[in-house]
Structure formats: C-alpha cells, structure tokens
Design a protein around this motif. Sequence first.
Motif, PDB file in Angstrom:
ATOM      1  N   HIS A  47       0.819  -1.216   0.000  1.00  0.00           N
ATOM      2  CA  HIS A  47       0.000   0.000   0.000  1.00  0.00           C
ATOM      3  C   HIS A  47       0.858   1.274   0.000  1.00  0.00           C
ATOM      4  O   HIS A  47       0.586   2.221   0.730  1.00  0.00           O
ATOM      5  CB  HIS A  47      -0.954   0.008   1.196  1.00  0.00           C
ATOM      6  CG  HIS A  47      -1.765  -1.250   1.311  1.00  0.00           C
ATOM      7  ND1 HIS A  47      -2.758  -1.569   0.407  1.00  0.00           N
ATOM      8  CD2 HIS A  47      -1.713  -2.274   2.203  1.00  0.00           C
ATOM      9  CE1 HIS A  47      -3.290  -2.734   0.735  1.00  0.00           C
ATOM     10  NE2 HIS A  47      -2.681  -3.182   1.812  1.00  0.00           N
ATOM     11  N   CYS A  48       1.873   1.255  -0.849  1.00  0.00           N
ATOM     12  CA  CYS A  48       2.732   2.436  -1.010  1.00  0.00           C
ATOM     13  C   CYS A  48       2.862   2.740  -2.503  1.00  0.00           C
ATOM     14  O   CYS A  48       3.230   1.862  -3.289  1.00  0.00           O
ATOM     15  CB  CYS A  48       4.106   2.179  -0.398  1.00  0.00           C
ATOM     16  SG  CYS A  48       5.261   3.577  -0.542  1.00  0.00           S
ATOM     17  N   LEU A  49       2.554   3.951  -2.889  1.00  0.00           N
ATOM     18  CA  LEU A  49       2.731   4.370  -4.273  1.00  0.00           C
ATOM     19  C   LEU A  49       4.179   4.782  -4.496  1.00  0.00           C
ATOM     20  O   LEU A  49       4.825   5.311  -3.588  1.00  0.00           O
ATOM     21  CB  LEU A  49       1.815   5.543  -4.595  1.00  0.00           C
ATOM     22  CG  LEU A  49       0.315   5.282  -4.516  1.00  0.00           C
ATOM     23  CD1 LEU A  49      -0.443   6.598  -4.685  1.00  0.00           C
ATOM     24  CD2 LEU A  49      -0.111   4.258  -5.542  1.00  0.00           C
ATOM     25  N   PRO A  50       4.726   4.576  -5.695  1.00  0.00           N
ATOM     26  CA  PRO A  50       6.091   5.029  -5.963  1.00  0.00           C
ATOM     27  C   PRO A  50       6.278   6.517  -5.672  1.00  0.00           C
ATOM     28  O   PRO A  50       7.343   6.943  -5.223  1.00  0.00           O
ATOM     29  CB  PRO A  50       6.277   4.732  -7.460  1.00  0.00           C
ATOM     30  CG  PRO A  50       5.303   3.640  -7.749  1.00  0.00           C
ATOM     31  CD  PRO A  50       4.131   3.887  -6.854  1.00  0.00           C
ATOM     32  N   GLU A  51       5.238   7.301  -5.914  1.00  0.00           N
ATOM     33  CA  GLU A  51       5.307   8.752  -5.674  1.00  0.00           C
ATOM     34  C   GLU A  51       5.427   9.088  -4.193  1.00  0.00           C
ATOM     35  O   GLU A  51       5.762  10.229  -3.835  1.00  0.00           O
ATOM     36  CB  GLU A  51       4.076   9.433  -6.252  1.00  0.00           C
ATOM     37  CG  GLU A  51       3.982   9.391  -7.766  1.00  0.00           C
ATOM     38  CD  GLU A  51       3.384   8.086  -8.285  1.00  0.00           C
ATOM     39  OE1 GLU A  51       3.275   7.952  -9.527  1.00  0.00           O
ATOM     40  OE2 GLU A  51       3.037   7.206  -7.469  1.00  0.00           O
ATOM     41  N   GLN A  52       5.146   8.126  -3.313  1.00  0.00           N
ATOM     42  CA  GLN A  52       5.254   8.356  -1.872  1.00  0.00           C
ATOM     43  C   GLN A  52       6.664   8.113  -1.342  1.00  0.00           C
ATOM     44  O   GLN A  52       6.933   8.401  -0.178  1.00  0.00           O
ATOM     45  CB  GLN A  52       4.257   7.458  -1.131  1.00  0.00           C
ATOM     46  CG  GLN A  52       2.805   7.820  -1.362  1.00  0.00           C
ATOM     47  CD  GLN A  52       1.869   6.827  -0.708  1.00  0.00           C
ATOM     48  OE1 GLN A  52       1.701   5.688  -1.149  1.00  0.00           O
ATOM     49  NE2 GLN A  52       1.250   7.251   0.384  1.00  0.00           N
ATOM     50  N   VAL A  53       7.540   7.590  -2.176  1.00  0.00           N
ATOM     51  CA  VAL A  53       8.924   7.371  -1.762  1.00  0.00           C
ATOM     52  C   VAL A  53       9.654   8.707  -1.724  1.00  0.00           C
ATOM     53  O   VAL A  53       9.694   9.433  -2.722  1.00  0.00           O
ATOM     54  CB  VAL A  53       9.633   6.379  -2.706  1.00  0.00           C
ATOM     55  CG1 VAL A  53      11.115   6.255  -2.356  1.00  0.00           C
ATOM     56  CG2 VAL A  53       8.959   5.010  -2.646  1.00  0.00           C
ATOM     57  N   SER A  54      10.211   9.043  -0.561  1.00  0.00           N
ATOM     58  CA  SER A  54      10.858  10.342  -0.379  1.00  0.00           C
ATOM     59  C   SER A  54      12.286  10.362  -0.886  1.00  0.00           C
ATOM     60  O   SER A  54      12.797  11.410  -1.298  1.00  0.00           O
ATOM     61  CB  SER A  54      10.862  10.715   1.116  1.00  0.00           C
ATOM     62  OG  SER A  54       9.596  10.566   1.693  1.00  0.00           O
ATOM     63  N   ALA A  55      12.970   9.210  -0.835  1.00  0.00           N
ATOM     64  CA  ALA A  55      14.366   9.132  -1.244  1.00  0.00           C
ATOM     65  C   ALA A  55      14.733   7.674  -1.450  1.00  0.00           C
ATOM     66  O   ALA A  55      14.076   6.760  -0.926  1.00  0.00           O
ATOM     67  CB  ALA A  55      15.286   9.759  -0.201  1.00  0.00           C
TER      68      ALA A  55
END
Length: 259
Positions: A47-55
């Motif tokens: 339940h994590c979108l690639p756009e939610q990755v900060s770094a």
Amino acid sequence: MKATSLGSGSKGNALLVSVRNGQTETTVMFDCGFGIREIKRRLERVHCLPEQVSALVVTHEHGDHARGVLPFLHRYRVPVWMSEGTFRAIGKDFSGVDLHLCRDGDSFTVRDLQVSAFAVSHDAREPLQFHVTDGAVKFGMLTDTGQVTVPIRQALSGCNVLMLECNYDDDMLKRSSYPFVVRKRIGSVFGHLSNRCAADFLSEFDSVHLTKVIGAHLSETNNLPDLAFRSLHDVVDTGRVAVMVASQVDGFGWTEISG
C-alpha cells in the motif's frame, strides 16, 4: 517508525523505512533490485505508491540491489544517496538525477528520518549499510558482509529492530552444487554471513533495546527459513525479542519499530 521488505534474497532486494509526523510521511527506500514494473507491483502490495517514496538509498552496485535504481530515479525523480564507489561501479547515465554521495560514518537527513552509513566487507566497490532513526527509535540493517567488525557492532548498537543477514547454512553450502570458487567467495570475509556467523554476532550484540530481529538475504539454494530462524531464536531472550525471517517472494510485512 515502521519498516517493510519488498523482497530479500539473491533475486532482488528493496526495503522501506517510514515515519509519520502529523500529516506528513517520510518513506526511504533502501535498494531497488527489481525492474520498474515489479517494484511498482511490490510497492502496491504494501500500500505504497512510488510517488510516496521520499528518497532512495543504494547499498552497493550488485544487480540484486541496484537493477532498478536508474529506471526508478529517472521516472520518479527522487533524491538518491550512495557511495562514490557504488556510483562509479554502476557506471551509467545519472544526468538529471539528484545524486548525493556518502561514505562510511556519514549521516544525512531525509525529512523526518536521519540515515547513517557504515562500511561493510563485501566484494563490491564501496559497499555500505545503514541505520535509521526518527529521534525516538532506531532500525539497523546488516546484509552483504562477510564479517562483522568492531565498527559495525558500534554502528548498530542500541537498535530496536535489526535486519540481519543469514545467507547460508554451513553444511548446505559445503554440499552445494555451486562451483568451488563460488562457494569460497560466499564463505569468505568479502562474501556473506552464515546462520552461525549471524548467531555469533547476535549472541554478543548490545541487545538492551532490541525488540525484534529479522533474518534476511537467505540463499534459496544454501539455506532454509527454519534453519535461519532457529539460529537466531536460540541466542536471544525470546521473552522480549521477537524473531522473524524475510523471504525472497514476500519480504516481510510492515513492522512497527518501537522501544
């Protein structure tokens, strides 16, 4: 703070560490050893979108850790940290990438997380491993090293949750169909940690704050989850330290990091 593995083993590795502070969430991905389509699928599973990755943080250049790094960076434009040796070993086009170089002993901040690097002994150009804190709890990772040095012990001291390599079982590696030179490399100080080596380290580890240990980077040929689990389970106080094992297919689910 919490962590999840998207997959752990010789066919691909990726790990997320995340913290929520009010309405903001910081999520750092360590390694991207899967192709872009597969990493998206595995992110969706937790339940994590690639756009939610900060770094993105890269430990070393081997394909099972870095295969998808550049495609992910070019598509999602997140900042990336790696050693200069890893950058040179990857040897591809980083133009347009927000690249930051780090080395043994460095710490850097990604929003609400502080990430600290330490050197390990592996047959890569300048491999690093990392520990992460939000100021309250500490998560440490140790894979892809053939030995545990005093500086490694010091870097991981005080971890609340530790992800620890259990790559192979000694007897299974000896009986393996792998060529001798490959078996020698795996068991060398520039290879990987065995179940026995992981247990030896853990038995002497500063475990005052430890609540969970996760066996990781298991060989599908030279190890079994039950063997790795038993090795770790036998050397911890299971009344206060939980033991689990990550897999290549499923990694491990979101795990709270608490004191």
